[in-house]
Scaffold this active site. Structure first.
Site, PDB file in Angstrom:
ATOM      1  CG  HIS A  47       1.980   2.804   1.978  1.00  0.00           C
ATOM      2  ND1 HIS A  47       1.253   1.788   1.419  1.00  0.00           N
ATOM      3  CD2 HIS A  47       1.080   3.721   2.429  1.00  0.00           C
ATOM      4  CE1 HIS A  47      -0.052   2.074   1.550  1.00  0.00           C
ATOM      5  NE2 HIS A  47      -0.179   3.237   2.162  1.00  0.00           N
ATOM      6  NE  ARG A  70      -0.003   4.661  -5.767  1.00  0.00           N
ATOM      7  CZ  ARG A  70       0.172   3.424  -5.266  1.00  0.00           C
ATOM      8  NH1 ARG A  70       0.040   3.183  -3.953  1.00  0.00           N
ATOM      9  NH2 ARG A  70       0.484   2.424  -6.055  1.00  0.00           N
TER      10      ARG A  70
HETATM   11  P1  IDP Z   1       1.735  -0.277  -3.817  1.00  0.00           P
HETATM   12  O1  IDP Z   1       2.627  -0.183  -2.599  1.00  0.00           O
HETATM   13  O2  IDP Z   1       2.422   0.187  -5.058  1.00  0.00           O
HETATM   14  O3  IDP Z   1       0.392   0.388  -3.594  1.00  0.00           O
HETATM   15  P2  IDP Z   1       0.319  -2.814  -3.476  1.00  0.00           P
HETATM   16  O4  IDP Z   1      -0.171  -3.653  -4.602  1.00  0.00           O
HETATM   17  O5  IDP Z   1      -0.691  -2.047  -2.689  1.00  0.00           O
HETATM   18  O6  IDP Z   1       1.452  -1.833  -4.066  1.00  0.00           O
HETATM   19  O7  IDP Z   1       1.139  -3.774  -2.524  1.00  0.00           O
HETATM   20  C1  IDP Z   1       1.525  -3.347  -1.218  1.00  0.00           C
HETATM   21  C2  IDP Z   1       2.966  -3.722  -1.005  1.00  0.00           C
HETATM   22  O8  IDP Z   1       3.069  -5.147  -1.031  1.00  0.00           O
HETATM   23  C3  IDP Z   1       3.926  -3.246  -2.109  1.00  0.00           C
HETATM   24  O9  IDP Z   1       4.412  -1.941  -1.899  1.00  0.00           O
HETATM   25  C4  IDP Z   1       5.022  -4.271  -2.043  1.00  0.00           C
HETATM   26  O10 IDP Z   1       5.989  -3.923  -1.032  1.00  0.00           O
HETATM   27  C5  IDP Z   1       4.301  -5.534  -1.626  1.00  0.00           C
HETATM   28  N1  IDP Z   1       4.026  -6.370  -2.792  1.00  0.00           N
HETATM   29  C6  IDP Z   1       3.119  -6.136  -3.783  1.00  0.00           C
HETATM   30  N2  IDP Z   1       3.119  -7.130  -4.695  1.00  0.00           N
HETATM   31  C7  IDP Z   1       4.058  -8.008  -4.270  1.00  0.00           C
HETATM   32  C8  IDP Z   1       4.541  -9.254  -4.797  1.00  0.00           C
HETATM   33  O11 IDP Z   1       4.109  -9.738  -5.854  1.00  0.00           O
HETATM   34  N3  IDP Z   1       5.512  -9.879  -4.057  1.00  0.00           N
HETATM   35  C9  IDP Z   1       6.022  -9.363  -2.903  1.00  0.00           C
HETATM   36  N4  IDP Z   1       5.595  -8.192  -2.386  1.00  0.00           N
HETATM   37  C10 IDP Z   1       4.637  -7.527  -3.060  1.00  0.00           C
HETATM   38 MG    MG Z   2      -1.133  -0.088  -2.245  1.00  0.00          MG
END
Ligand code: IDP
Ligand code: MG
Length: 136
Positions: free
Chosen positions: A118, A88
């Site tokens: 991811h 992370r």
């Molecule tokens: P992470 O990948 O850093 O864990 P998460 O909150 O789990 O972030 O969100 C999963 C994926 O969803 C993110 O990597 C990103 O590609 C997408 N995402 C998260 N928030 C948004 C947003 O506000 N708009 C568009 N895509 C988003």
């Molecule tokens: Mg996530």
């Protein structure tokens, strides 16, 4: 000494398309995360929807699932000390604009959706996500 942990990483379509697979793998290896297994796959939108179902209530869910299934991805099992939190940290913030210098998302991310990688966010999710891609 803690025992090694495993976590799931995905190199997302935007990074595969720009031939960044080896550059991203080398960041993991240089930071003592070994690649226990990896494969290049192209998942369906239904599989992406299952993988990301924790986000099903979010406004970006449909676009997120379309995106992850839009082209080939590489799924990897990373192993090492504190692999989950280390990965992370190496990834950086979700939005590349907010990611720290030298993180993968700062180096390579294009936007909040095309953010190149991811990584599992907990031991429970790491186990589930590894099983999702590697144990079926
Ligand atoms: P992470 O990948 O850093 O864990 P998460 O909150 O789990 O972030 O969100 C999963 C994926 O969803 C993110 O990597 C990103 O590609 C997408 N995402 C998260 N928030 C948004 C947003 O506000 N708009 C568009 N895509 C988003
Ligand atoms: Mg996530």
């Amino acid at each position: 000494m803690n025992s090694p942990e495993q976590t799931l990483s995905i190199i997302k379509p935007d990074a595969v398309e720009r031939n960044l697979i080896e550059d991203i793998k080398s960041i993991f290896i240089q930071n003592n995360l070994s690649i226990k297994d990896n494969k290049k796959i192209h998942i369906t939108k239904e599989e992406a929807a299952e993988f990301y179902k924790v986000h099903q209530s979010k406004p970006f869910y449909n676009d997120l699932c379309s995106y992850l299934s839009s082209g080939p991805i590489v799924v990897l099992i990373l192993e090492g000390e504190d692999a989950i939190s280390k990965n992370r940290k190496l990834m950086g913030a979700t939005d590349p604009k907010n990611a720290k210098e030298n993180t993968i998302r700062k180096l390579y991310g294009i936007s909040i959706d095309k953010n190149s990688v991811h990584g599992s966010d907990s031991a429970e999710n790491a186990k589930k996500e590894i099983e999702f891609f590697f144990k079926n």
